[in-house]
Design an enzyme around this catalytic site. Sequence first.
Site, PDB file in Angstrom:
ATOM      1  N   GLY A  45     -26.148 -11.907   6.918  1.00 30.34           N
ATOM      2  CA  GLY A  45     -27.117 -12.873   7.416  1.00 30.34           C
ATOM      3  C   GLY A  45     -26.596 -14.283   7.256  1.00 30.34           C
ATOM      4  N   GLN A  50     -27.117 -23.329   6.465  1.00 27.27           N
ATOM      5  CA  GLN A  50     -25.888 -22.954   5.766  1.00 27.27           C
ATOM      6  C   GLN A  50     -24.645 -23.494   6.466  1.00 27.27           C
ATOM      7  OE1 GLN A  50     -27.154 -18.601   5.311  1.00 27.27           O
ATOM      8  NE2 GLN A  50     -25.818 -18.990   3.546  1.00 27.27           N
ATOM      9  N   CYS A  94     -25.103 -14.558  -1.477  1.00 31.98           N
ATOM     10  CA  CYS A  94     -25.315 -15.566  -0.444  1.00 31.98           C
ATOM     11  C   CYS A  94     -23.976 -16.188  -0.079  1.00 31.98           C
ATOM     12  CB  CYS A  94     -26.274 -16.627  -0.972  1.00 31.98           C
ATOM     13  SG  CYS A  94     -26.647 -17.943   0.206  1.00 31.98           S
ATOM     14  N   LEU A  95     -23.750 -16.384   1.223  1.00 28.84           N
ATOM     15  CA  LEU A  95     -22.494 -17.001   1.657  1.00 28.84           C
ATOM     16  C   LEU A  95     -22.360 -18.435   1.141  1.00 28.84           C
ATOM     17  CD1 LEU A  95     -22.319 -15.647   5.327  1.00 28.84           C
ATOM     18  CD2 LEU A  95     -21.102 -14.815   3.301  1.00 28.84           C
ATOM     19  N   HIS A 136     -34.604 -13.400   2.909  1.00 27.55           N
ATOM     20  CA  HIS A 136     -33.601 -14.291   2.317  1.00 27.55           C
ATOM     21  C   HIS A 136     -33.262 -15.421   3.307  1.00 27.55           C
ATOM     22  CE1 HIS A 136     -29.639 -14.824   0.035  1.00 27.55           C
ATOM     23  NE2 HIS A 136     -29.416 -15.476   1.162  1.00 27.55           N
ATOM     24  N   GLU A 137     -33.035 -15.053   4.577  1.00 31.78           N
ATOM     25  CA  GLU A 137     -32.650 -16.064   5.574  1.00 31.78           C
ATOM     26  C   GLU A 137     -33.812 -17.000   5.911  1.00 31.78           C
ATOM     27  OE1 GLU A 137     -29.578 -16.447   5.943  1.00 31.78           O
ATOM     28  OE2 GLU A 137     -29.015 -14.508   5.120  1.00 31.78           O
ATOM     29  N   HIS A 140     -34.019 -19.685   3.444  1.00 30.03           N
ATOM     30  CA  HIS A 140     -33.097 -20.800   3.711  1.00 30.03           C
ATOM     31  C   HIS A 140     -33.751 -21.848   4.618  1.00 30.03           C
ATOM     32  CE1 HIS A 140     -29.248 -19.894   1.885  1.00 30.03           C
ATOM     33  NE2 HIS A 140     -29.254 -18.660   2.354  1.00 30.03           N
TER      34      HIS A 140
END
Length: 174
Positions: A45, A50, A94-95, A136-137, A140
């Site tokens: 994701g 991000q 997480c990225l 999660h996304e 963000h």
Amino acid sequence: MIRPILIHPDPRLKKVCPPVESITDEIRALGRDMLDTMYDAPGVGLAGPQIGVMKRIITMDCTKDPEAAPQPMVLVNPEITWSSDEGSTYEEGCLSIPDQYAEVERPARVRVRWTDLEGQEREQEFDGLWATCVQHEIDHLNGKLFIDHIGPLKRQMITRKMQKLKRDRARDPA
């Protein structure tokens, strides 16, 4: 086009994103770039903030089986319309917080409404990893990171590691 991913702490990761006004060629190109960036990372994701784009857009593909066809999704202005009382705990990463993981409890199932890249309104129920990922996304987009769901000591420890990683990368960008 693969875009650079912001690393925590970065103030843009803590901001609430405004909605996308309309589906344009620019938004469609952004969705493709986000998918390319997500797959390259690799991740399941990615959210607009991000990559420094403060818009309510996320991408995801939680297909884990290497034999299965990818299922790329681009969700514009996603919103959770229902969530189950039943919870699910998943070790999230997480990225924007590379190589750090923590168990986070979230609703096991959620229903999400969004606009697709053709401008059509969609709604779907997600469970398992898909439910965890979409929540999660969407976090963000609301200026929240998965570490905001864990205890303060572990959160501080991870934040310090990310600050060190950023210093190290600034010294040696290779």
